[in-house]
Design a protein around this motif. Structure first.
Motif, mmCIF file in Angstrom:
data_model
loop_
_atom_site.group_PDB
_atom_site.id
_atom_site.type_symbol
_atom_site.label_atom_id
_atom_site.label_comp_id
_atom_site.label_asym_id
_atom_site.label_seq_id
_atom_site.Cartn_x
_atom_site.Cartn_y
_atom_site.Cartn_z
ATOM 1 N N PRO A 89 0.807 -1.224 0.000
ATOM 2 C CA PRO A 89 0.000 0.000 0.000
ATOM 3 C C PRO A 89 0.836 1.269 0.000
ATOM 4 O O PRO A 89 0.345 2.317 -0.428
ATOM 5 N N SER A 90 2.083 1.183 0.444
ATOM 6 C CA SER A 90 2.898 2.384 0.479
ATOM 7 C C SER A 90 4.369 2.031 0.296
ATOM 8 O O SER A 90 4.811 0.909 0.553
ATOM 9 N N LEU A 91 5.108 3.051 -0.155
ATOM 10 C CA LEU A 91 6.544 2.902 -0.389
ATOM 11 C C LEU A 91 7.194 4.252 -0.143
ATOM 12 O O LEU A 91 6.703 5.270 -0.635
ATOM 13 N N SER A 92 8.296 4.237 0.589
ATOM 14 C CA SER A 92 9.031 5.474 0.849
ATOM 15 C C SER A 92 10.453 5.324 0.329
ATOM 16 O O SER A 92 11.137 4.337 0.622
ATOM 17 N N VAL A 93 10.886 6.314 -0.445
ATOM 18 C CA VAL A 93 12.195 6.237 -1.106
ATOM 19 C C VAL A 93 12.907 7.585 -0.966
ATOM 20 O O VAL A 93 12.256 8.639 -0.953
ATOM 21 N N GLN A 94 14.199 7.533 -0.889
ATOM 22 C CA GLN A 94 14.983 8.759 -0.843
ATOM 23 C C GLN A 94 15.144 9.326 -2.249
ATOM 24 O O GLN A 94 15.292 8.576 -3.238
ATOM 25 N N GLU A 95 15.113 10.647 -2.331
ATOM 26 C CA GLU A 95 15.314 11.314 -3.617
ATOM 27 C C GLU A 95 16.599 10.831 -4.274
ATOM 28 O O GLU A 95 17.634 10.691 -3.614
ATOM 29 N N GLY A 96 16.523 10.582 -5.590
ATOM 30 C CA GLY A 96 17.691 10.144 -6.335
ATOM 31 C C GLY A 96 17.826 8.630 -6.422
ATOM 32 O O GLY A 96 18.539 8.124 -7.297
ATOM 33 N N ARG A 97 17.127 7.917 -5.528
ATOM 34 C CA ARG A 97 17.219 6.462 -5.556
ATOM 35 C C ARG A 97 16.149 5.899 -6.477
ATOM 36 O O ARG A 97 15.316 6.608 -7.031
ATOM 37 N N ILE A 98 16.152 4.593 -6.619
ATOM 38 C CA ILE A 98 15.169 3.929 -7.482
ATOM 39 C C ILE A 98 13.906 3.592 -6.691
ATOM 40 O O ILE A 98 13.976 3.172 -5.535
ATOM 41 N N SER A 99 12.776 3.813 -7.331
ATOM 42 C CA SER A 99 11.484 3.370 -6.767
ATOM 43 C C SER A 99 11.024 2.188 -7.599
ATOM 44 O O SER A 99 11.035 2.248 -8.830
ATOM 45 N N ILE A 100 10.622 1.134 -6.935
ATOM 46 C CA ILE A 100 10.122 -0.055 -7.621
ATOM 47 C C ILE A 100 8.728 -0.362 -7.089
ATOM 48 O O ILE A 100 8.552 -0.656 -5.901
ATOM 49 N N LEU A 101 7.755 -0.261 -7.970
ATOM 50 C CA LEU A 101 6.374 -0.559 -7.594
ATOM 51 C C LEU A 101 5.953 -1.845 -8.286
ATOM 52 O O LEU A 101 6.205 -2.018 -9.482
ATOM 53 N N ASN A 102 5.330 -2.712 -7.544
ATOM 54 C CA ASN A 102 4.995 -4.032 -8.053
ATOM 55 C C ASN A 102 3.504 -4.249 -8.237
ATOM 56 O O ASN A 102 2.679 -3.616 -7.554
ATOM 57 N N CYS A 103 3.191 -5.159 -9.139
ATOM 58 C CA CYS A 103 1.801 -5.437 -9.467
ATOM 59 C C CYS A 103 1.703 -6.899 -9.916
ATOM 60 O O CYS A 103 2.533 -7.355 -10.713
ATOM 61 N N ASP A 104 0.724 -7.607 -9.424
ATOM 62 C CA ASP A 104 0.484 -8.990 -9.831
ATOM 63 C C ASP A 104 -0.920 -9.124 -10.391
ATOM 64 O O ASP A 104 -1.834 -8.406 -9.968
#
Lengths: 112, 116
Positions: free
Chosen positions: A9-24
């Protein structure tokens, strides 16, 4: 019966890093997948899509990967920016019907 | 990109009244439009497919007599919530595809309906 699932439901990432959002997904008839970005009280904004005949599609900072055998797709955002903070929905379509089945959404927060 | 405009953006109505929501494709023609609704912190759920010049097709569980859809022209679809009740309070969104294909759906801004 949730045919499209976003289990985080949520994801927290630091600026400049990679965000990976998943879906099935569960329906093998789905042949086209889309990612949308949404702010509260606004309509979704299209980000990127992928056909089932491909396993990767890239557009600028956004890349979508599709693993058909696992019925899994992911959205990579790199580098992540604070302006990327929003709710991200994956959606699937079957047989050129135009009907979209959405996942529950993942709220991404990119911290400066 | 293509633009889909929805009006009004928010509406408050009394229980028992009817509310009409408009969805317009501004720079393209859309023979098919789609209506979704979203409850707080939930996903967008497809309600119905609006077909220009013919009857709308509704998803399972959606009352066609309650949610009247009219697609009178190639650029306008309307959703009327009849005899609204508080449980109809939701965020309603329409979408349309440009260029005759189903590769990229454009969404309206959404309508926040509150029934009091």
């Amino acid at each position: 019966d949730q045919q499209v699932k976003q289990n985080s439901p949520s994801l927290s990432v630091q600026e400049g890093r990679i965000s990976i959002l998943n879906c099935d997904y569960t329906n093998s008839m789905f042949d086209y997948f889309l990612w949308y970005k949404k702010y509260p009280a606004e309509g979704p904004t299209f980000l990127i899509s992928i056909s089932s005949i491909k396993d990767k599609n890239e557009d600028g900072r956004f890349t979508v990967f599709l693993n058909k055998s696992a019925k899994h797709l992911s959205l990579h955002i790199v580098p992540s920016q604070p302006g990327d903070s929003a709710v991200y929905f994956c959606a699937a379509q079957a047989s050129n019907t135009g009907k979209l089945i959405f996942g529950q959404g993942t709220t991404l927060q990119v911290k400066p | 990109g293509a633009v889909v405009s929805q009006h009004p953006s928010r509406v408050i109505c009394k229980s028992g009244t009817s509310v009409k929501i408009e969805c317009r494709s501004l720079d393209f023609q859309a023979t098919t439009m789609f209506w979704y609704r979203q409850f707080p912190k939930q996903s967008l759920m497809l309600m119905a497919t609006s077909n220009e010049g013919s009857k709308a097709t509704y998803e399972q569980g959606v009352e066609k007599d309650k949610f009247l859809i009219n697609h009178a022209s190639l650029t306008l679809s309307t959703l009327t919530v009849t005899s609204a009740h508080p449980e109809d309070s939701s965020f309603y969104i329409c979408s349309a595809y440009s260029h005759g294909g189903y590769t990229e759906a454009f969404f309206g801004q959404g309508t926040r309906l509150t029934v009091v």
